[in-house]
Scaffold this motif. Structure first.
Motif, PDB file in Angstrom:
ATOM      1  N   LEU A  13      45.933  34.293  31.431  1.00 28.83           N
ATOM      2  CA  LEU A  13      46.087  35.733  31.593  1.00 28.83           C
ATOM      3  C   LEU A  13      47.270  36.247  30.784  1.00 28.83           C
ATOM      4  O   LEU A  13      48.187  35.492  30.470  1.00 28.83           O
ATOM      5  CB  LEU A  13      46.275  36.065  33.071  1.00 28.83           C
ATOM      6  N   PRO A  14      47.268  37.550  30.486  1.00 28.72           N
ATOM      7  CA  PRO A  14      48.391  38.145  29.743  1.00 28.72           C
ATOM      8  C   PRO A  14      49.624  38.284  30.643  1.00 28.72           C
ATOM      9  O   PRO A  14      49.559  38.058  31.853  1.00 28.72           O
ATOM     10  CB  PRO A  14      47.848  39.511  29.337  1.00 28.72           C
ATOM     11  N   GLY A  15      50.724  38.693  30.063  1.00 35.44           N
ATOM     12  CA  GLY A  15      51.980  38.826  30.793  1.00 35.44           C
ATOM     13  C   GLY A  15      52.069  40.072  31.653  1.00 35.44           C
ATOM     14  O   GLY A  15      52.936  40.184  32.508  1.00 35.44           O
ATOM     15  N   VAL A  16      51.156  41.016  31.450  1.00 38.50           N
ATOM     16  CA  VAL A  16      51.122  42.224  32.272  1.00 38.50           C
ATOM     17  C   VAL A  16      49.808  42.220  33.048  1.00 38.50           C
ATOM     18  O   VAL A  16      48.731  42.229  32.455  1.00 38.50           O
ATOM     19  CB  VAL A  16      51.243  43.508  31.421  1.00 38.50           C
ATOM     20  N   LEU A  17      49.922  42.189  34.365  1.00 40.67           N
ATOM     21  CA  LEU A  17      48.769  42.100  35.253  1.00 40.67           C
ATOM     22  C   LEU A  17      48.803  43.324  36.167  1.00 40.67           C
ATOM     23  O   LEU A  17      49.247  43.252  37.307  1.00 40.67           O
ATOM     24  CB  LEU A  17      48.836  40.804  36.069  1.00 40.67           C
ATOM     25  N   SER A  18      48.355  44.454  35.628  1.00 41.04           N
ATOM     26  CA  SER A  18      48.501  45.704  36.360  1.00 41.04           C
ATOM     27  C   SER A  18      47.251  46.570  36.259  1.00 41.04           C
ATOM     28  O   SER A  18      46.290  46.216  35.586  1.00 41.04           O
ATOM     29  CB  SER A  18      49.696  46.485  35.813  1.00 41.04           C
ATOM     30  N   ILE A  19      47.327  47.706  36.915  1.00 45.23           N
ATOM     31  CA  ILE A  19      46.215  48.649  36.924  1.00 45.23           C
ATOM     32  C   ILE A  19      45.822  49.066  35.506  1.00 45.23           C
ATOM     33  O   ILE A  19      44.667  49.356  35.241  1.00 45.23           O
ATOM     34  CB  ILE A  19      46.552  49.884  37.808  1.00 45.23           C
ATOM     35  N   ARG A  20      46.758  49.029  34.594  1.00 44.77           N
ATOM     36  CA  ARG A  20      46.472  49.434  33.207  1.00 44.77           C
ATOM     37  C   ARG A  20      45.475  48.518  32.525  1.00 44.77           C
ATOM     38  O   ARG A  20      44.748  48.939  31.633  1.00 44.77           O
ATOM     39  CB  ARG A  20      47.762  49.481  32.391  1.00 44.77           C
ATOM     40  N   ASN A  21      45.457  47.250  32.921  1.00 36.84           N
ATOM     41  CA  ASN A  21      44.532  46.326  32.262  1.00 36.84           C
ATOM     42  C   ASN A  21      43.627  45.587  33.254  1.00 36.84           C
ATOM     43  O   ASN A  21      43.036  44.575  32.908  1.00 36.84           O
ATOM     44  CB  ASN A  21      45.286  45.347  31.365  1.00 36.84           C
ATOM     45  N   VAL A  22      43.503  46.109  34.481  1.00 37.47           N
ATOM     46  CA  VAL A  22      42.698  45.417  35.485  1.00 37.47           C
ATOM     47  C   VAL A  22      41.229  45.346  35.074  1.00 37.47           C
ATOM     48  O   VAL A  22      40.543  44.362  35.368  1.00 37.47           O
ATOM     49  CB  VAL A  22      42.885  46.029  36.895  1.00 37.47           C
ATOM     50  N   SER A  23      40.738  46.332  34.356  1.00 31.93           N
ATOM     51  CA  SER A  23      39.345  46.301  33.896  1.00 31.93           C
ATOM     52  C   SER A  23      39.124  45.140  32.923  1.00 31.93           C
ATOM     53  O   SER A  23      38.127  44.415  33.011  1.00 31.93           O
ATOM     54  CB  SER A  23      38.986  47.626  33.233  1.00 31.93           C
ATOM     55  N   GLU A  24      40.065  44.959  32.017  1.00 32.44           N
ATOM     56  CA  GLU A  24      39.993  43.840  31.070  1.00 32.44           C
ATOM     57  C   GLU A  24      40.073  42.496  31.804  1.00 32.44           C
ATOM     58  O   GLU A  24      39.335  41.561  31.492  1.00 32.44           O
ATOM     59  CB  GLU A  24      41.148  43.947  30.071  1.00 32.44           C
ATOM     60  N   LEU A  25      40.966  42.407  32.787  1.00 31.22           N
ATOM     61  CA  LEU A  25      41.106  41.175  33.569  1.00 31.22           C
ATOM     62  C   LEU A  25      39.829  40.890  34.351  1.00 31.22           C
ATOM     63  O   LEU A  25      39.372  39.746  34.408  1.00 31.22           O
ATOM     64  CB  LEU A  25      42.293  41.275  34.525  1.00 31.22           C
ATOM     65  N   HIS A  26      39.248  41.930  34.917  1.00 29.53           N
ATOM     66  CA  HIS A  26      38.001  41.777  35.666  1.00 29.53           C
ATOM     67  C   HIS A  26      36.902  41.232  34.755  1.00 29.53           C
ATOM     68  O   HIS A  26      36.161  40.314  35.128  1.00 29.53           O
ATOM     69  CB  HIS A  26      37.585  43.119  36.277  1.00 29.53           C
ATOM     70  N   SER A  27      36.786  41.778  33.565  1.00 32.43           N
ATOM     71  CA  SER A  27      35.773  41.309  32.610  1.00 32.43           C
ATOM     72  C   SER A  27      35.989  39.844  32.248  1.00 32.43           C
ATOM     73  O   SER A  27      35.035  39.065  32.181  1.00 32.43           O
ATOM     74  CB  SER A  27      35.808  42.151  31.334  1.00 32.43           C
ATOM     75  N   LYS A  28      37.232  39.486  32.027  1.00 32.94           N
ATOM     76  CA  LYS A  28      37.563  38.108  31.649  1.00 32.94           C
ATOM     77  C   LYS A  28      37.154  37.133  32.761  1.00 32.94           C
ATOM     78  O   LYS A  28      36.531  36.094  32.501  1.00 32.94           O
ATOM     79  CB  LYS A  28      39.070  38.023  31.383  1.00 32.94           C
ATOM     80  N   ILE A  29      37.479  37.482  33.992  1.00 35.01           N
ATOM     81  CA  ILE A  29      37.139  36.611  35.125  1.00 35.01           C
ATOM     82  C   ILE A  29      35.629  36.605  35.351  1.00 35.01           C
ATOM     83  O   ILE A  29      35.029  35.546  35.575  1.00 35.01           O
ATOM     84  CB  ILE A  29      37.909  37.050  36.385  1.00 35.01           C
ATOM     85  N   SER A  30      34.997  37.761  35.282  1.00 35.67           N
ATOM     86  CA  SER A  30      33.537  37.854  35.477  1.00 35.67           C
ATOM     87  C   SER A  30      32.779  36.995  34.475  1.00 35.67           C
ATOM     88  O   SER A  30      31.794  36.347  34.833  1.00 35.67           O
ATOM     89  CB  SER A  30      33.070  39.302  35.369  1.00 35.67           C
ATOM     90  N   ASN A  31      33.223  36.991  33.237  1.00 33.14           N
ATOM     91  CA  ASN A  31      32.570  36.164  32.216  1.00 33.14           C
ATOM     92  C   ASN A  31      32.618  34.691  32.598  1.00 33.14           C
ATOM     93  O   ASN A  31      31.655  33.954  32.359  1.00 33.14           O
ATOM     94  CB  ASN A  31      33.223  36.375  30.851  1.00 33.14           C
ATOM     95  N   PHE A  53      46.239  43.674  40.756  1.00 31.84           N
ATOM     96  CA  PHE A  53      45.976  42.294  40.327  1.00 31.84           C
ATOM     97  C   PHE A  53      45.696  41.405  41.545  1.00 31.84           C
ATOM     98  O   PHE A  53      44.735  40.632  41.543  1.00 31.84           O
ATOM     99  CB  PHE A  53      47.145  41.736  39.521  1.00 31.84           C
ATOM    100  N   VAL A  54      46.518  41.536  42.570  1.00 33.21           N
ATOM    101  CA  VAL A  54      46.305  40.740  43.787  1.00 33.21           C
ATOM    102  C   VAL A  54      44.939  41.066  44.385  1.00 33.21           C
ATOM    103  O   VAL A  54      44.205  40.162  44.798  1.00 33.21           O
ATOM    104  CB  VAL A  54      47.446  40.974  44.807  1.00 33.21           C
ATOM    105  N   GLN A  55      44.569  42.325  44.404  1.00 30.44           N
ATOM    106  CA  GLN A  55      43.262  42.725  44.924  1.00 30.44           C
ATOM    107  C   GLN A  55      42.128  42.130  44.087  1.00 30.44           C
ATOM    108  O   GLN A  55      41.122  41.680  44.634  1.00 30.44           O
ATOM    109  CB  GLN A  55      43.148  44.248  44.967  1.00 30.44           C
ATOM    110  N   LEU A  56      42.285  42.117  42.776  1.00 31.63           N
ATOM    111  CA  LEU A  56      41.277  41.519  41.895  1.00 31.63           C
ATOM    112  C   LEU A  56      41.120  40.031  42.183  1.00 31.63           C
ATOM    113  O   LEU A  56      39.993  39.526  42.292  1.00 31.63           O
ATOM    114  CB  LEU A  56      41.652  41.732  40.425  1.00 31.63           C
ATOM    115  N   ILE A  57      42.223  39.334  42.328  1.00 30.69           N
ATOM    116  CA  ILE A  57      42.164  37.898  42.608  1.00 30.69           C
ATOM    117  C   ILE A  57      41.533  37.644  43.977  1.00 30.69           C
ATOM    118  O   ILE A  57      40.704  36.746  44.133  1.00 30.69           O
ATOM    119  CB  ILE A  57      43.566  37.253  42.494  1.00 30.69           C
ATOM    120  N   GLU A  58      41.892  38.443  44.963  1.00 25.73           N
ATOM    121  CA  GLU A  58      41.302  38.291  46.298  1.00 25.73           C
ATOM    122  C   GLU A  58      39.794  38.523  46.273  1.00 25.73           C
ATOM    123  O   GLU A  58      39.035  37.774  46.877  1.00 25.73           O
ATOM    124  CB  GLU A  58      41.974  39.232  47.305  1.00 25.73           C
TER     125      GLU A  58
END
Length: 109
Positions: A13-31, A53-58
């Motif tokens: 994951l990148p160094g910033v795990l926030s609402i600004r990039n949660v959509s990108e993080l979600h896509s990465k995990i979903s893939n 980020f915590v909510q996404l991981i949960e």
């Protein structure tokens, strides 16, 4: 000789795990959910995280469990992620499974 069914590699994951990039993080995990049975998430040391980020991981943990997949962190939560867990009240309500996932604390008999 049979090759292993799955190659285990962390999602870095990148160094910033926030609402600004949660959509990108979600896509990465979903893939990863589409191509793997075991998903390992690697949070960079010193990463800045927020509650999204915590909510996404949960939610990813729950999805993995419902699909019979393994979802885990490569190392225990620390730094900003640990602070978010503390401030939001997650740690106070952890059961043993939560403590094992987030803090890598095993059951002690």
């Amino acid at each position: 000789m049979d090759t292993p069914k799955q190659y285990y590699e962390s999602i870095n994951l990148p160094g910033v795990l926030s609402i600004r990039n949660v959509s990108e993080l979600h896509s990465k995990i979903s893939n990863e959910f589409h191509s793997r049975d075991t998903i390992i998430v690697s949070i960079p040391e010193g990463a800045e995280a927020d509650l999204s980020f915590v909510q996404l991981i949960e939610s990813s943990r729950r999805q993995a469990k419902s699909q019979g997949k393994t979802f885990r962190l490569s190392s225990p939560a620390s730094g900003s992620v640990l602070k978010v867990l503390e401030r939001s009240g997650f740690i106070e309500s952890f059961d043993q499974e939560d403590a094992n996932f987030w803090l890598h604390k095993e059951v002690s008999l």
